[in-house]
Design an enzyme around this catalytic site. Structure first.
Site, PDB file in Angstrom:
ATOM      1  CG  ASP A 115      -2.064   0.980   1.096  1.00  0.00           C
ATOM      2  OD1 ASP A 115      -3.213   0.536   0.997  1.00  0.00           O
ATOM      3  OD2 ASP A 115      -1.790   2.202   1.091  1.00  0.00           O
TER       4      ASP A 115
ATOM      5  CG  ASN B  67     -12.264  -0.752   3.775  1.00  0.00           C
ATOM      6  OD1 ASN B  67     -12.687  -1.116   4.867  1.00  0.00           O
ATOM      7  ND2 ASN B  67     -11.048  -0.238   3.625  1.00  0.00           N
TER       8      ASN B  67
ATOM      9  N   GLY C  62     -15.315   3.439   3.857  1.00  0.00           N
ATOM     10  CA  GLY C  62     -14.167   4.212   3.385  1.00  0.00           C
ATOM     11  C   GLY C  62     -13.526   3.664   2.125  1.00  0.00           C
ATOM     12  CD  GLN C  63     -14.895  -0.272  -2.539  1.00  0.00           C
ATOM     13  OE1 GLN C  63     -16.012  -0.562  -2.106  1.00  0.00           O
ATOM     14  NE2 GLN C  63     -14.362  -0.856  -3.598  1.00  0.00           N
TER      15      GLN C  63
ATOM     16  CG  HIS D  34      -8.406  -2.954  -2.573  1.00  0.00           C
ATOM     17  ND1 HIS D  34      -9.349  -2.265  -3.320  1.00  0.00           N
ATOM     18  CD2 HIS D  34      -8.277  -2.266  -1.412  1.00  0.00           C
ATOM     19  CE1 HIS D  34      -9.748  -1.212  -2.638  1.00  0.00           C
ATOM     20  NE2 HIS D  34      -9.114  -1.184  -1.468  1.00  0.00           N
ATOM     21  CG  LEU D  35      -7.861  -9.527   1.684  1.00  0.00           C
ATOM     22  CD1 LEU D  35      -9.220  -9.327   2.355  1.00  0.00           C
ATOM     23  CD2 LEU D  35      -7.515 -11.010   1.644  1.00  0.00           C
ATOM     24  CG  HIS D  36      -6.924  -3.064   2.962  1.00  0.00           C
ATOM     25  ND1 HIS D  36      -6.183  -1.900   2.876  1.00  0.00           N
ATOM     26  CD2 HIS D  36      -8.101  -2.793   2.342  1.00  0.00           C
ATOM     27  CE1 HIS D  36      -6.886  -0.969   2.253  1.00  0.00           C
ATOM     28  NE2 HIS D  36      -8.054  -1.486   1.915  1.00  0.00           N
TER      29      HIS D  36
HETATM   30  P1  5GP Z   1      -9.802   1.339   0.251  1.00  0.00           P
HETATM   31  O1  5GP Z   1     -10.085   2.506   1.139  1.00  0.00           O
HETATM   32  O2  5GP Z   1     -10.401   1.510  -1.127  1.00  0.00           O
HETATM   33  O3  5GP Z   1     -10.144   0.021   0.877  1.00  0.00           O
HETATM   34  O4  5GP Z   1      -8.236   1.282   0.128  1.00  0.00           O
HETATM   35  C1  5GP Z   1      -7.522   1.815  -0.949  1.00  0.00           C
HETATM   36  C2  5GP Z   1      -6.073   1.674  -0.594  1.00  0.00           C
HETATM   37  O5  5GP Z   1      -5.316   1.819  -1.768  1.00  0.00           O
HETATM   38  C3  5GP Z   1      -5.591   2.723   0.399  1.00  0.00           C
HETATM   39  O6  5GP Z   1      -5.034   2.092   1.539  1.00  0.00           O
HETATM   40  C4  5GP Z   1      -4.567   3.523  -0.399  1.00  0.00           C
HETATM   41  O7  5GP Z   1      -3.462   3.932   0.384  1.00  0.00           O
HETATM   42  C5  5GP Z   1      -4.165   2.548  -1.486  1.00  0.00           C
HETATM   43  N1  5GP Z   1      -3.764   3.181  -2.736  1.00  0.00           N
HETATM   44  C6  5GP Z   1      -4.467   4.144  -3.406  1.00  0.00           C
HETATM   45  N2  5GP Z   1      -3.826   4.476  -4.532  1.00  0.00           N
HETATM   46  C7  5GP Z   1      -2.703   3.696  -4.582  1.00  0.00           C
HETATM   47  C8  5GP Z   1      -1.634   3.613  -5.515  1.00  0.00           C
HETATM   48  O8  5GP Z   1      -1.589   4.286  -6.545  1.00  0.00           O
HETATM   49  N3  5GP Z   1      -0.654   2.722  -5.246  1.00  0.00           N
HETATM   50  C9  5GP Z   1      -0.682   1.922  -4.108  1.00  0.00           C
HETATM   51  N4  5GP Z   1       0.354   1.085  -3.942  1.00  0.00           N
HETATM   52  N5  5GP Z   1      -1.678   1.994  -3.212  1.00  0.00           N
HETATM   53  C10 5GP Z   1      -2.675   2.880  -3.437  1.00  0.00           C
END
Ligand code: 5GP
Ligand code: ZN
Length: 114
Positions: free
Chosen positions: A30, A87, A93-94, A100-102
């Protein structure tokens, strides 16, 4: 999807620190890590939210968790523990509408999440 940032990472059009890839998923660090280990596992198939997952994706979703399992072991956080998060939509907060799985680990996680 042409305007999707994760599709661009998958196609290597923008850089990312890729830690694992195969014919179904790409996993990368991330860009704004929330823990010492923070990796995203992204299916190559563009699925906007987990609400868009269908029966056809069952094996893919199972595969994502197998990859999470292996990454946690390889990163040394399987014993100490880690969190996996999908998310979905606004209240969660998506921010990126390509599922994507964190994988978060390397520190103690709070519960309930913020
Ligand atoms: P969400 O809130 O949609 O579950 O998480 C999106 C995640 O993607 C966030 O933790 C954010 O830091 C990450 N992210 C967003 N843009 C990029 C990017 O361009 N590159 C990488 N490596 N991570 C990203
Ligand atoms: Zn996408």
């Amino acid at each position: 999807m042409s305007d999707c940032i994760f599709c661009k990472i998958i196609k290597k059009e923008i850089p990312a620190k890729i830690v694992y890839e195969d014919d179904k998923v790409v996993a990368f660090e991330d860009v704004n890590p929330q823990a010492p280990v923070h990796i995203l596992i992204v299916p190559i198939k563009h699925i906007p939210t987990i609400l868009d997952i269908t029966q056809d994706d069952n094996a893919l979703i199972g595969h994502i968790f197998m990859v999470a399992n292996n990454i946690a072991k390889n990163k040394g956080i399987s014993g100490s523990g880690f969190r996996t998060v999908f998310n979905c939509n606004k209240d969660a907060g998506q921010a990126v509408y390509h599922i994507h799985l964190h994988i978060l680990g390397g520190r103690r996680m709070a519960w309930p999440p913020g």
